[in-house]
Scaffold this motif. Structure first.
Motif, PDB file in Angstrom:
ATOM      1  N   TYR A  82      -6.620   7.669  -0.348  1.00 21.21           N
ATOM      2  CA  TYR A  82      -5.940   6.712  -1.224  1.00 21.21           C
ATOM      3  C   TYR A  82      -6.623   6.687  -2.584  1.00 21.21           C
ATOM      4  CZ  TYR A  82      -3.008   2.589  -2.062  1.00 21.21           C
ATOM      5  OH  TYR A  82      -2.058   1.713  -2.530  1.00 21.21           O
ATOM      6  N   ASN A  83      -5.816   6.791  -3.657  1.00 19.49           N
ATOM      7  CA  ASN A  83      -6.317   6.728  -5.026  1.00 19.49           C
ATOM      8  C   ASN A  83      -6.365   5.264  -5.452  1.00 19.49           C
ATOM      9  OD1 ASN A  83      -6.392   6.679  -7.956  1.00 19.49           O
ATOM     10  ND2 ASN A  83      -5.962   8.886  -7.874  1.00 19.49           N
ATOM     11  N   ASN A 117     -16.011   6.614  -4.956  1.00 17.53           N
ATOM     12  CA  ASN A 117     -15.744   7.580  -6.028  1.00 17.53           C
ATOM     13  C   ASN A 117     -14.313   7.459  -6.538  1.00 17.53           C
ATOM     14  OD1 ASN A 117     -14.362   8.534  -3.838  1.00 17.53           O
ATOM     15  ND2 ASN A 117     -15.106  10.657  -3.977  1.00 17.53           N
ATOM     16  N   GLY A 118     -13.740   6.276  -6.362  1.00 15.27           N
ATOM     17  CA  GLY A 118     -12.349   6.076  -6.743  1.00 15.27           C
ATOM     18  C   GLY A 118     -11.368   6.400  -5.640  1.00 15.27           C
ATOM     19  N   LYS A 119     -11.884   6.832  -4.504  1.00 12.30           N
ATOM     20  CA  LYS A 119     -11.033   7.164  -3.364  1.00 12.30           C
ATOM     21  C   LYS A 119     -11.408   6.299  -2.160  1.00 12.30           C
ATOM     22  CE  LYS A 119      -9.124  10.788  -5.465  1.00 12.30           C
ATOM     23  NZ  LYS A 119      -7.685  10.893  -5.794  1.00 12.30           N
ATOM     24  N   ALA A 120     -10.427   6.063  -1.325  1.00  8.96           N
ATOM     25  CA  ALA A 120     -10.653   5.398  -0.043  1.00  8.96           C
ATOM     26  C   ALA A 120      -9.934   6.193   1.034  1.00  8.96           C
ATOM     27  CB  ALA A 120     -10.145   3.962  -0.071  1.00  8.96           C
ATOM     28  N   TYR A 121     -10.391   6.051   2.259  1.00 14.78           N
ATOM     29  CA  TYR A 121      -9.796   6.786   3.370  1.00 14.78           C
ATOM     30  C   TYR A 121      -9.334   5.804   4.438  1.00 14.78           C
ATOM     31  CZ  TYR A 121     -11.829  10.898   1.172  1.00 14.78           C
ATOM     32  OH  TYR A 121     -12.154  11.888   0.273  1.00 14.78           O
ATOM     33  N   PHE A 122      -8.084   5.972   4.840  1.00 13.75           N
ATOM     34  CA  PHE A 122      -7.482   5.168   5.903  1.00 13.75           C
ATOM     35  C   PHE A 122      -7.328   6.056   7.137  1.00 13.75           C
ATOM     36  CE2 PHE A 122      -6.461   2.885   2.141  1.00 13.75           C
ATOM     37  CZ  PHE A 122      -6.193   1.567   2.488  1.00 13.75           C
ATOM     38  N   PHE A 123      -7.717   5.533   8.296  1.00 16.30           N
ATOM     39  CA  PHE A 123      -7.655   6.284   9.549  1.00 16.30           C
ATOM     40  C   PHE A 123      -6.724   5.573  10.529  1.00 16.30           C
ATOM     41  CE2 PHE A 123     -11.628   7.251   7.524  1.00 16.30           C
ATOM     42  CZ  PHE A 123     -11.828   8.604   7.740  1.00 16.30           C
ATOM     43  N   TRP A 125       0.846  -1.190   0.000  1.00 13.25           N
ATOM     44  CA  TRP A 125       0.000   0.000   0.000  1.00 13.25           C
ATOM     45  C   TRP A 125       0.888   1.249   0.000  1.00 13.25           C
ATOM     46  CZ3 TRP A 125      -5.248  -0.620  -0.432  1.00 13.25           C
ATOM     47  CH2 TRP A 125      -5.730  -1.919  -0.238  1.00 13.25           C
ATOM     48  N   PRO A 126       1.368   1.642  -1.187  1.00  9.21           N
ATOM     49  CA  PRO A 126       2.301   2.773  -1.284  1.00  9.21           C
ATOM     50  C   PRO A 126       1.732   4.054  -0.670  1.00  9.21           C
ATOM     51  CG  PRO A 126       2.176   1.586  -3.367  1.00  9.21           C
ATOM     52  CD  PRO A 126       1.097   1.033  -2.503  1.00  9.21           C
ATOM     53  N   GLY A 127       2.504   4.648   0.187  1.00  4.83           N
ATOM     54  CA  GLY A 127       2.133   5.917   0.798  1.00  4.83           C
ATOM     55  C   GLY A 127       1.592   5.796   2.203  1.00  4.83           C
ATOM     56  N   LEU A 128       1.155   4.595   2.604  1.00  7.94           N
ATOM     57  CA  LEU A 128       0.648   4.456   3.970  1.00  7.94           C
ATOM     58  C   LEU A 128       1.771   4.519   4.996  1.00  7.94           C
ATOM     59  CD1 LEU A 128      -2.224   1.791   3.825  1.00  7.94           C
ATOM     60  CD2 LEU A 128      -2.317   4.267   3.494  1.00  7.94           C
ATOM     61  N   ASP A 129       3.018   4.395   4.515  1.00 10.41           N
ATOM     62  CA  ASP A 129       4.145   4.521   5.437  1.00 10.41           C
ATOM     63  C   ASP A 129       4.341   5.956   5.919  1.00 10.41           C
ATOM     64  OD1 ASP A 129       4.867   5.432   2.947  1.00 10.41           O
ATOM     65  OD2 ASP A 129       6.876   4.550   2.978  1.00 10.41           O
ATOM     66  N   ASP A 141      -3.488   3.211  -7.252  1.00  8.81           N
ATOM     67  CA  ASP A 141      -2.959   2.325  -6.214  1.00  8.81           C
ATOM     68  C   ASP A 141      -1.842   2.992  -5.419  1.00  8.81           C
ATOM     69  OD1 ASP A 141      -2.854   0.048  -4.685  1.00  8.81           O
ATOM     70  OD2 ASP A 141      -1.439  -0.993  -6.003  1.00  8.81           O
ATOM     71  N   ARG A 142      -2.141   4.185  -4.929  1.00  9.70           N
ATOM     72  CA  ARG A 142      -1.180   4.884  -4.095  1.00  9.70           C
ATOM     73  C   ARG A 142      -1.898   5.977  -3.305  1.00  9.70           C
ATOM     74  NH1 ARG A 142       0.629   9.740  -5.833  1.00  9.70           N
ATOM     75  NH2 ARG A 142       2.672   9.408  -4.863  1.00  9.70           N
ATOM     76  N   ALA A 143      -1.274   6.383  -2.206  1.00 13.43           N
ATOM     77  CA  ALA A 143      -1.822   7.478  -1.408  1.00 13.43           C
ATOM     78  C   ALA A 143      -1.666   8.788  -2.153  1.00 13.43           C
ATOM     79  CB  ALA A 143      -1.116   7.551  -0.062  1.00 13.43           C
ATOM     80  N   ASP A 144      -2.662   9.654  -2.066  1.00 12.05           N
ATOM     81  CA  ASP A 144      -2.580  10.967  -2.687  1.00 12.05           C
ATOM     82  C   ASP A 144      -1.516  11.815  -1.995  1.00 12.05           C
ATOM     83  OD1 ASP A 144      -4.496  10.512  -4.615  1.00 12.05           O
ATOM     84  OD2 ASP A 144      -6.148  11.339  -3.423  1.00 12.05           O
TER      85      ASP A 144
END
Length: 710
Positions: free
Chosen positions: A513-514, A499-505, A478-482, A518-521
């Motif tokens: 996340y896009n 809508n093509g986006k997901a949110y990690f908390f 999961w690129p960018g979650l680091d 397949d990467r964090a915005d």
């Protein structure tokens, strides 16, 4: 117009040396001694004990915490605040009767505001109990609701009333101030109407300006009363106990009266020298029936033999953090509450959070309940499942301050049982929680991703199993979650926004996340409180989200603790009246998990899955309830390859005790378990679950115990 019943009135006496000696705690130096003489050279005189009881109709506890209430806050700082459960029929009449008479509704007989079935004529109220024991005390009741003034008999010396529909609280408050200024009043009750009135007119929610304004006005008026009390010329020689309570809560639609948490959740504030030893809080939550015993106890009057249902909070155990070798479960023996003699009432299961159903019952109650002596040292009361098909109660115990790096064992035990041939059951589950975050979400590729700690699983719904090669590292997939503080691990919640986006908390941060890239915005993480400010309505603020789910109808749901929020995805706002509480009213069937939902995802248009404690439920959207037969265990046959997702949770269960275990007889069987406590444990969840075969749940539990040893 002052509709007053006046037996007699006392004026405030002049402050003389004689009155000081009779009504104060002062150290007077003896002749020939310096003013700093030690205690052996002083005369100690008892202060005169007095009581101010404040009733604020319809003030929700969450609204109290969010509104500007400096005077209630001042009371808390000089005493304690306790959560409280109101009567299960949350109308003002039964609730105020319980507060002012000190007995639950099964004894006073009132179920709604019609007062049908009232037995108050045969029960002494607070003021009658005071006057019977010490008629020299000056007592006064000042109210603005006719239900109290006309339908609740009182022994108060003075009974003042002005109808709130005409006078609001603008006449009762000056009368209370007048009594404090001009009389030697000993026990004084001031009732506030307008918070409830505005709640009915506009909604019981801090989001409603009229409701918030009424709360803050009541607090300002309370400040005027407290200033009058503290300005009395004899105040330095008086020992005032101030108690403040509401009768019930309410919901944003302007309603109350139901047996649901939003209507029942209330609060208890006690303030003054008499409770100065309890500023850390009390171990077992206060109850509305505790008001009368506490006041009588403070006045030095008898209360334990007066047929009251509550306890004096002056004698409450001080809250203490969990300790090695000490009992960790609060009220595991059910003895804190009086207990009922039949189903149909849900007064209070003190110390436990319940989603609905569980109830304390007296041993030997008619109807075939277990008799006295069914459990060794069982006392007078046990827990039963009540009238719901499934019910539960739970406690969360904080052990984060304990050093568990050395070998620590747990000892869990309980007496569990049921009724005759009915295969009704009770079980106790203990879960050792660490800081490894858990989350789940369904992705656009049809796969479901389950996260725990530093790893994640990919689940194929079509093949109904975890894909080969999983779990794998979150950081590698999961690129960018680091970029999260602490790295790509311990995700609290994930939601696919559709809508093509997901949110990690995670903790107090989130990342967008896009999905297609397949990467964090870029530009993330951000603070949850800054971009999702209304999630700050959760207790503890906008952080540590337990789970989140896209309901695919324009709404998203966020869960934290026992609360949940409905979020309007179009407006970007939390709907008015939220958070609400997880219960059989808001999430039918989910009351077995009244707190801390670990993860959730929507499978399709018809079903969603929610997870907790190695179990899961399937929720039917069309029927708006949990499907029959749930919760079920996460096993190799239900979620193939996913059982290790809960491996680090270290849950242990005792029970259920079946009909066969009991020999088809009403009674209890002893169950126990022991083992090693995981070193990373931060909190411990104890859940008692009742499940019936049909009708009422006659699962029973008593003497539930959990200790840690090193």
């Amino acid at each position: 117009m002052d509709n007053t019943n006046l037996r007699f009135r006392r004026s405030l006496p002049a402050l003389t040396l004689t009155s000081l000696l009779a009504a104060s705690t002062v150290a007077l130096p003896l002749a020939g001694y310096a003013s700093n003489a030690d205690a052996n050279s002083a005369i100690t005189v008892q202060k005169k004990k007095k009581v101010l009881l404040i009733g604020i109709d319809g003030l929700r506890p969450d609204s109290l915490q969010q509104a500007k209430t400096p005077n209630l806050d001042r009371l808390i700082s000089q005493g304690f605040f306790s959560p409280m459960q109101a009567e299960d029929t949350t109308w003002s009449a039964p609730c105020w009767a319980t507060v002012l008479y000190g007995v639950w509704r099964d004894r006073h007989g009132i179920t709604n505001n019609s007062f049908t079935g009232s037995r108050l004529g045969n029960i002494p109220d607070l003021f009658s109990l005071v006057e019977q024991q010490n008629p020299a005390l000056h007592t006064a009741r000042v109210t603005s609701w006719d239900g109290i003034h006309m339908r609740m008999p009182t022994g108060a010396d003075e009974d003042h009333y002005w109808y709130y529909g005409k006078y609001e609280d603008n006449t009762t408050v000056p009368k209370t101030i007048e009594l404090l200024n001009n009389t030697d009043v000993d026990v004084l009750f001031q009732y506030f109407s307008m918070v409830d009135a505005e709640g009915h007119s506009h909604g019981f929610s801090i989001d409603v300006p009229e409701y918030r304004s009424a709360i803050e006005k009541a607090d300002r008026q309370l400040g005027e009363i407290l200033n009058a009390m503290e300005s009395r010329p004899t105040y330095a020689n008086e020992d005032w106990l101030v108690i403040a309570v509401p009768d019930h809560g309410g919901t944003a639609n302007g309603q109350h009266g139901d047996n649901r948490p939003e209507h029942r959740n209330s609060w208890f504030i006690a303030s003054g020298d008499a409770v100065s030893h309890l500023t850390a809080g009390i171990r077992t939550d206060a109850a509305p029936v505790d008001v009368v015993p506490s006041i009588l106890d403070h006045l030095g009057l008898a209360w334990q033999d007066k047929g009251l249902d509550g306890n004096s909070v002056l004698r409450a155990q001080v809250y203490q953090p969990a300790q090695i070798g000490a009992e960790l479960i609060v009220n595991g023996d059910a003895e804190h509450d009086r207990g009922y003699i039949r189903y149909g009432y849900e007064g209070s299961t003190s110390g436990w959070l319940e989603g609905g159903g569980a109830v304390p019952i007296q041993y030997g109650a008619p109807g075939g309940f277990p008799g006295a002596g069914s459990v060794p040292d069982g006392g007078k009361v046990f827990f039963a499942g009540g009238t719901k098909q499934k019910s539960a109660m739970m406690q969360r115990i904080d052990v984060s301050h304990l050093d568990l790096s050395q070998s620590t064992t747990y000892n869990l035990s309980a007496w569990l049982g049921g009724y005759e041939q009915d295969d009704d059951k009770a079980s106790v589950t203990v879960r050792f929680n660490d800081d490894a975050g858990m989350a789940a979400t369904k992705w656009d590729n049809g796969k479901v991703y389950f996260f725990r700690g530093s790893q994640y699983y990919r689940y194929d719904l079509g093949n109904d199993r975890v894909d080969g090669g999983y779990p794998v590292s979150i950081a590698g997939g999961w690129p960018g979650l680091d970029r999260f503080t602490g790295g790509a691990s311990d995700i609290d919640a994930v939601i696919n926004w559709g809508n093509g986006k997901a949110y990690f908390f995670k903790d107090d941060e989130y990342i967008r996340y896009n999905i297609s890239a397949d990467r964090a915005d870029d530009g993330y993480p951000m603070k949850i409180a800054e971009q999702w400010p209304e999630l700050a309505k959760f207790k503890g603020g906008a952080r540590d989200i337990d789970s989140a789910i896209n309901w695919s109808n324009g709404n998203a749901y966020f869960f934290k603790g026992e609360e949940y929020i409905r979020y309007n995805m179009s407006s970007g706002k939390v709907d008015v009246g939220y958070p609400l509480l997880i219960s059989d009213t808001t999430w039918p069937g989910l009351q077995v998990w009244p707190s801390h939902i670990d993860a959730a995802f929507r499978k399709d248009l018809f079903k969603s899955y929610l997870f907790k404690e190695g179990e899961y439920v399937r929720f039917d959207h069309a029927l708006n309830k949990v499907d029959a037969g749930y919760p079920q265990q996460i096993t190799s046959s239900t979620w193939s390859g996913l059982s290790d997702w809960y491996f680090g949770q270290r849950s242990v269960a005792i029970g259920p005790v079946t009909e066969g275990d009991r020999g088809s007889a009403t009674g209890f069987v002893y169950r126990e378990a022991s083992g090693q406590v995981p070193t990373a444990t931060q909190t411990i969840d104890v859940t008692v679950q009742f499940d019936d075969s049909w009708g009422s749940s006659d699962g029973y539990a008593d003497n539930i115990s959990l200790t840690l040893q090193q």
